[in-house]
Design a protein around this motif. Structure first.
Motif: not given
Length: 336
Positions: A136-152, A166-173, A197-199
């Motif tokens: 729920v809180l975390g993300r497998h992968d995603g994009i933000n409004q600044a144009g940053l994309a990443l995934g685990l 790592p999915w909470t780390a994705i959300r924090m980033v 790994n984080f791409s």
């Protein structure tokens, strides 16, 4: 084959109210029982609070909102959703290509441990984001409004320790970083529980793979294109890979060959989601089946995503959503 679906949830509010709405959404969902069985009954609340306060304090508010929406104590909501001090998870597989123009990836695992949520969230206290929820809180992968994309990408449980998933780390980033450089710095500060790994890539044309574990964090950078799978490629981290990485090596060779073809965003997305592609898997019973494909164009802010064997592609301009234009879609439907 069985039916398979993902709910699309769009929320613009304070972090507390976002948590409240997600709590109300999952209150009577099977997902809640799944998470209850996969997490510890309680965690070290003081340690968790100290880490989140320093790295992403607004997520403390979201967790409070989740607790309120579910009518459970905050400590219980923290154990269920924070991604801190989790039991070890099974291996998962993911493949990604990042270029200066686009980010494309597949997520491979089991539908049993899958939230089935694609959310677009715009908190008052953080960047707006779009991505697939995990715990729920975390993300497998995603994009933000600044144009940053990443995934685990799971690597191993070498040196597994109490730390952040790592999915909470994705959300924090996603919530707090606007560039690859900022993301790298935060990923170096986060106490990682396992080896992942984080791409990642940003709209400035910067791309990287962060190879992170409890003991060390290394960075692979590139100018034109990078591939990312499920093993560390830095020689100093090779001893932290799993014993058998043949499948990961094979996928990486395929991805490297793809980078030489200079495919467009649309062509690469189509290749990843094609069930006949070497990057698409159906071993769902063995925790290795493709569940979703996600892509982002850095130049035009275009998100394309779909789920396993679906005829439906969610295709939209994320900048327009950030500016208030909601999507008409509410669900993605596919087959596994």
């Amino acid at each position: 084959m069985a039916g398979f679906s993902v709910d699309i949830i769009q929320v613009r509010d304070t972090s507390f109210n976002i948590g409240l709405k997600f709590g109300q959404y999952i209150h009577h969902k099977p997902l809640l029982k799944v998470l209850d069985s996969a997490t510890r009954p309680e965690i070290d609340y003081k340690s968790y609070h100290s880490i989140f306060s320093g790295l992403a304090p607004h997520l403390l508010d979201e967790l409070e909102g989740l607790a309120y929406g579910l009518n459970v104590p905050t400590e219980k909501a923290t154990a269920l959703f924070s991604g801190y001090d989790l039991p070890k998870t099974e291996a998962m597989g993911c493949s990604a290509i990042v270029t200066k123009d686009y980010y494309v990836r597949n997520y491979d695992f089991s539908p049993v441990l899958y939230d089935g949520i694609f959310s677009l969230v715009q908190p008052e206290e953080a960047f707006a984001t779009a991505g697939y929820n995990l715990q729920v809180l975390g993300r497998h992968d995603g994009i933000n409004q600044a144009g940053l994309a990443l995934g685990l990408h799971f690597v191993s449980n070498h040196g597994y320790s109490k730390g952040i998933s790592p999915w909470t780390a994705i959300r924090m980033v996603l919530d707090t970083c606007s560039t690859v450089d900022q993301a790298i710095q935060l990923l170096k500060e986060i106490p990682h529980a396992a080896c992942y790994n984080f791409s990642l890539g940003d709209r400035n044309g910067h791309i990287a793979v962060v190879e992170a574990g409890p003991e060390k964090v290394m960075v692979r950078s590139g100018e034109a294109a990078l591939s990312c799978v499920n093993h560390f490629q830095n020689e100093s981290l090779a001893n932290q890979n799993r014993v058998s990485i043949d499948g990961s090596l094979k996928r990486n060779d395929h991805l490297q060959a793809l980078t030489q073809k200079h495919l467009t965003h649309e062509e690469m997305f189509a290749h990843f989601k094609d069930r006949h592609s070497p990057l698409f898997f159906t071993d769902y019973d063995d925790f290795f089946g493709t569940l979703h494909t996600l892509s982002y164009g850095f130049e035009d802010s275009r998100i394309m995503t779909t789920i396993a064997q679906s005829d439906q592609v969610l295709d939209f301009n994320f900048a327009d959503w950030v500016n208030g234009e909601n999507l008409p879609d509410h669900k993605l439907s596919g087959k596994i």
